[in-house]
Write a protein that holds these residues in place. Structure first.
Motif, short mmCIF file in Angstrom:
data_model
loop_
_atom_site.label_atom_id
_atom_site.label_comp_id
_atom_site.label_asym_id
_atom_site.label_seq_id
_atom_site.Cartn_x
_atom_site.Cartn_y
_atom_site.Cartn_z
N CYS A 131 0.86 -1.19 0.00
CA CYS A 131 0.00 0.00 0.00
C CYS A 131 0.90 1.24 0.00
O CYS A 131 1.64 1.48 0.95
CB CYS A 131 -0.91 0.01 1.23
SG CYS A 131 -2.07 -1.36 1.30
N GLU A 132 0.83 2.03 -1.08
CA GLU A 132 1.76 3.14 -1.27
C GLU A 132 1.70 4.19 -0.18
O GLU A 132 2.69 4.79 0.19
CB GLU A 132 1.48 3.81 -2.63
CG GLU A 132 2.55 3.52 -3.65
CD GLU A 132 2.32 4.28 -4.93
OE1 GLU A 132 2.43 5.52 -4.91
OE2 GLU A 132 2.03 3.63 -5.93
N ASN A 133 0.52 4.46 0.33
CA ASN A 133 0.37 5.58 1.25
C ASN A 133 0.68 5.25 2.70
O ASN A 133 0.62 6.11 3.58
CB ASN A 133 -1.06 6.14 1.19
CG ASN A 133 -2.08 5.13 1.70
OD1 ASN A 133 -2.04 3.96 1.34
ND2 ASN A 133 -3.00 5.57 2.54
N VAL A 134 1.05 3.99 2.99
CA VAL A 134 1.29 3.60 4.38
C VAL A 134 2.73 3.88 4.79
O VAL A 134 3.66 3.41 4.15
CB VAL A 134 0.97 2.10 4.61
CG1 VAL A 134 1.23 1.73 6.07
CG2 VAL A 134 -0.47 1.81 4.24
N GLY A 135 2.90 4.67 5.86
CA GLY A 135 4.23 4.96 6.38
C GLY A 135 4.58 4.12 7.59
O GLY A 135 5.73 3.75 7.80
N ILE A 136 3.57 3.82 8.42
CA ILE A 136 3.77 3.01 9.62
C ILE A 136 2.60 2.05 9.78
O ILE A 136 1.44 2.43 9.60
CB ILE A 136 3.86 3.87 10.89
CG1 ILE A 136 4.93 4.97 10.77
CG2 ILE A 136 4.17 3.00 12.11
CD1 ILE A 136 4.98 5.91 11.97
N LEU A 137 2.90 0.80 10.11
CA LEU A 137 1.90 -0.18 10.51
C LEU A 137 2.09 -0.43 12.00
O LEU A 137 3.23 -0.59 12.46
CB LEU A 137 2.08 -1.49 9.73
CG LEU A 137 1.83 -1.40 8.23
CD1 LEU A 137 2.45 -2.61 7.52
CD2 LEU A 137 0.34 -1.33 7.93
N CYS A 138 1.00 -0.45 12.75
CA CYS A 138 1.13 -0.65 14.19
C CYS A 138 0.06 -1.61 14.69
O CYS A 138 -0.89 -1.95 13.97
CB CYS A 138 1.05 0.68 14.94
SG CYS A 138 -0.54 1.52 14.81
N SER A 139 0.24 -2.06 15.91
CA SER A 139 -0.69 -3.01 16.52
C SER A 139 -1.59 -2.30 17.53
O SER A 139 -1.36 -1.13 17.86
CB SER A 139 0.10 -4.09 17.25
OG SER A 139 0.83 -3.51 18.33
N GLN A 140 -2.58 -3.00 17.99
CA GLN A 140 -3.29 -2.53 19.19
C GLN A 140 -2.37 -2.81 20.39
O GLN A 140 -1.67 -3.81 20.42
CB GLN A 140 -4.61 -3.27 19.37
CG GLN A 140 -5.66 -2.94 18.34
CD GLN A 140 -7.06 -3.22 18.86
OE1 GLN A 140 -7.53 -2.56 19.78
NE2 GLN A 140 -7.73 -4.20 18.27
N VAL A 141 -2.40 -1.91 21.35
CA VAL A 141 -1.55 -2.06 22.53
C VAL A 141 -2.43 -2.14 23.76
O VAL A 141 -3.33 -1.32 23.95
CB VAL A 141 -0.58 -0.87 22.67
CG1 VAL A 141 0.32 -1.05 23.90
CG2 VAL A 141 0.26 -0.72 21.41
#
Length: 311
Positions: free
Chosen positions: A105-115
């Motif tokens: 996905c081009e527009n994604v800079g960071i992927l994160c989880s639920q914390v």
């Protein structure tokens, strides 16, 4: 280009714990990068671990500096994405399987989880059926950052040393045109700070009252917290520094303390810190010094290198 690697910031690590984490990480990554913020050389951590890269300058240069060193090494090795972890993070087994779905996905800079910190009874998981959703910010632990986004956002701000590093970086990633996606079925069990839940009628009362009033600041009174004067100093210094830095882009950092303004932050965060501390005068002095140093710290308004940097 290789897809993803992982980096861990260390500080006075326990060798046995780190080695256990390394063995778990080997199941999801070909290489593991360690940056040690400890004064001592802990290179023994990589004995018999050919796929572990250990870096240290034998001093504590701060979390942001360490993260930049990890990202630079990953870039040098040709990786596109880097998962950053604290030394005590327990990563979910499905993390990379889920994150990899969004790498293209081009527009994604960071992927994160639920914390979720299970000790904090007021913390809840997202109550929706979305596989992923855009969020305003994320913590660095278990976040997967695109190397190009890190570069274009201006990297992590080493002058912060600790506290609000993730708020600042998240904001700049969004400003330069990237998004932050939270992958909701990846759940990180992370202990946030040194706390002890008050398993008493009063503790349960504050959790209940916090839910009824929709105030997490009230719910926080349900546990005891070890308050560090050093962290109080940097939080107060950095919140002033960052709001000068991002003056053109609105407030920053307040949402982490469940408020919307500096006045709300100053009363809710500092007052509760003083009340919960066993060393109230030390905390008060840290508040005053952090505030003074934040005001003195000069910073021009931050701007991306050029408008709409991401193309």
């Amino acid at each position: 280009m290789k897809k993803a690697t992982v980096g861990i910031v260390l500080f006075n690590p326990e060798v046995e714990t780190i080695n256990k984490n390394i063995e778990l990480l080997k199941k999801q990554f070909d290489n593991i990068i360690l940056f040690d913020n400890t004064d001592d050389d802990n290179s023994k951590l990589i004995e018999n671990n050919d796929n572990v890269i250990y870096m240290s300058e034998c001093k504590n240069a701060g979390i942001a500096y360490a993260l930049n060193q990890i990202m630079e090494k990953a870039d040098e090795l040709g990786y596109e994405w880097v998962v950053t972890l604290d030394q005590d993070s327990k990563i979910p087994e499905n993390m990379m399987t889920e994150y990899e779905k969004y790498f293209d996905c081009e527009n994604v800079g960071i992927l994160c989880s639920q914390v979720i910190d299970k000790r904090r009874k007021y913390m809840k998981l997202a109550d929706n059926d979305k596989a992923f959703e855009s969020v305003g910010k994320c913590i660095t632990s278990a976040s997967c950052t695109r190397v190009d986004a890190w570069k274009k956002a201006g990297k992590y701000d080493s002058s912060l040393f600790i506290d609000l590093v993730d708020n600042d970086f998240s904001k700049r990633v969004k400003i330069v045109g990237y998004d932050i996606y939270r992958v909701n079925n990846v759940i990180l069990d992370q202990e946030l700070g040194v706390i002890e839940y008050k398993d008493t009628k009063m503790g349960h009362f504050f959790v209940w009252l916090g839910e009824k009033t929709h105030s997490k600041n009230i719910a926080k009174l349900s546990y005891k917290k070890k308050v560090s004067p050093l962290r109080i100093y940097y939080t107060n210094r950095n919140v002033i520094y960052l709001n000068k830095k991002h003056k053109k882009y609105g407030g920053i950092g307040y949402e982490s303390y469940y408020c919307k303004s500096f006045a709300g932050y100053y009363t809710k965060f500092n007052l509760s810190s003083i009340m919960r501390s066993d060393h109230k005068m030390k905390i008060l002095k840290a508040v005053v010094k952090g505030t003074k140093d934040g005001i003195k710290l000069s910073k021009k308004n931050w701007m991306p290198c050029r408008p709409n940097w991401k193309t």
